[in-house]
Enzyme design. Structure first.
Site: not given
Ligand code: NAP
Ligand code: G4F
Length: 321
Positions: A124, A126, A148
């Protein structure tokens, strides 16, 4: 020959888009799913009959070994994680167990059971946290700002280490924020688009937000899962940054979402300190030129199109109710 793929995190946003992509490509798709008292299958309802589910949890090594044995995968996509940054301060140890040690559990299950399987780790942006250079690329040093982010740095390096120690085909995709109508409701994009739809339909009257100044590089999840697949089709395992190369503030996100339904965000947004984080990632902006050049990966959906797509989807969802 049909290829087998095992996806952890199949019920999540990315798991659902990746499963669709692999099914389209003719893969046999296995999904690791943990038992929940109320199954959350909304994202994969439409394809659930085409997926073979295996019960397991990243915290349970035996279940992972058994999942690899059952699926005999050519490719393993490790997408499961505790992925919500804000929760990682509430549950830092659990986040470490799933998002960090879970990766070792998965890598070891592959190493012991099917060492020639290709492995994708969901790293990520992050990890860049308090960024030391802009734009961020594969060589930018990490400075995580949340439990995280710290856990993802571990997951990233253990993947590199297994590649170098055991000659495994293991890659990390360093993906910047990617969103879609299937995004979890607590993440900022979906929280905003869902609330805008509810306000437009008269179901809610305010949107409570944290830091509006944070900047993110937001892309569309459907574009990003293609990069995951491409990484595992290369001759050599390598790590890649996947990003749009554009950054926008949370305020711009809010403005575009309200503007799309003809409303002025200033009339509805209330700042609530509850949503401000103990430490913030102020700016993310990725450089994905390596992926564009080596993988031939390209972006299809831009920022405004993405936000509008999400608002329209939430309007449709709430209008039906
Ligand atoms: P998500 O919608 O939160 O999905 C997370 C998945 O992980 C869900 O299917 C959840 O299952 C499963 N999970 C959580 N804990 C588990 C455990 N202990 N054992 C087995 N399964 C588990 O996340 P996403 O946005 O699709 O992201 C996918 C991956 O990419 C994650 O690793 C995230 O950290 C990473 N990532 C995401 C972003 C982004 O912007 N979306 C960016 C960079 C990296 P349940 O349904 O049972 O909760
Ligand atoms: O949507 P967010 O919660 O995503 P964040 O923290 O960037 O993390 C996501 O992206 C990562 C990749 O860079 C992934 F690895 C991670 O798993 C996840 O998918 O927040 C985005 C931004 C932050 O700066 C937060 O402080 O939005 C700001 N924010 C402002 N108000 C808020 C809010 N975020 C959330 N969730 N809720 C608010 O009310």
């Amino acid at each position: 020959m049909t290829k087998n793929a095992l996806i952890t995190g199949i019920t999540g946003q990315d798991g659902s888009y990746l499963a669709e992509l692999l099914l389209e490509k003719g893969y046999k798709v296995y999904g690791l799913r943990r038992r929940t008292s109320t199954p959350m299958m909304e994202n994969i309802e439409h394809i659930k009959n085409e997926i073979e589910f295996i019960e397991g949890d990243l915290l349970d090594q035996g279940s992972l070994i058994s999942a690899i044995k059952k699926s005999n995968p050519d490719e393993v996509y490790n997408l499961a994680a505790q992925s919500f940054v804000a929760t990682s301060w509430e549950q830092p140890a659990l986040t470490g167990q799933a998002t960090a040690i879970g990766v070792t559990n998965m890598l070891d299950a592959v190493r012991l059971t099917k060492p020639d399987a290709r492995f994708y780790q969901a790293s990520s942006s992050e990890m860049f946290g308090k960024v030391v250079e802009t734009p961020q690329k594969e060589t930018t040093p990490f400075y995580p700002r949340s439990p995280y982010g710290v856990a993802k740095v571990y997951g990233h390096w253990i993947t590199v280490n297994y590649r170098e120690s055991f000659d495994m085909f293991a890659c990390s995709g360093i993906l910047f924020n990617h969103e879609s109508p299937r995004r979890g409701i607590e993440f900022v994009t979906r929280k905003v688009t869902d609330t805008v739809a509810r306000i437009k339909l008269g179901l809610q009257n305010e949107l409570r937000m944290g830091n509006l100044d944070a900047k993110r590089d937001w892309g569309f999840a459907g574009d990003y899962v293609k990069a995951m697949w491409l990484m595992l089709q290369q001759d050599q395992p390598e790590d890649f940054v996947i990003a749009t190369g554009e950054t926008h503030t949370v305020e711009e996100l809010v403005e575009v979402a309200f503007g799309h339904v003809g409303l002025n965000w200033r009339d509805y947004v209330v700042i609530d300190p509850k949503f401000v984080r103990p430490a913030e990632v102020d700016l993310l902006l990725g450089d994905s030129s390596k992926a564009q050049k080596k993988l031939g990966w390209k972006l299809e959906v831009g920022f405004e199109e993405l936000v509008k797509m999400m608002v329209d989807s939430d309007l449709k969802k709430h209008s039906k109710r």
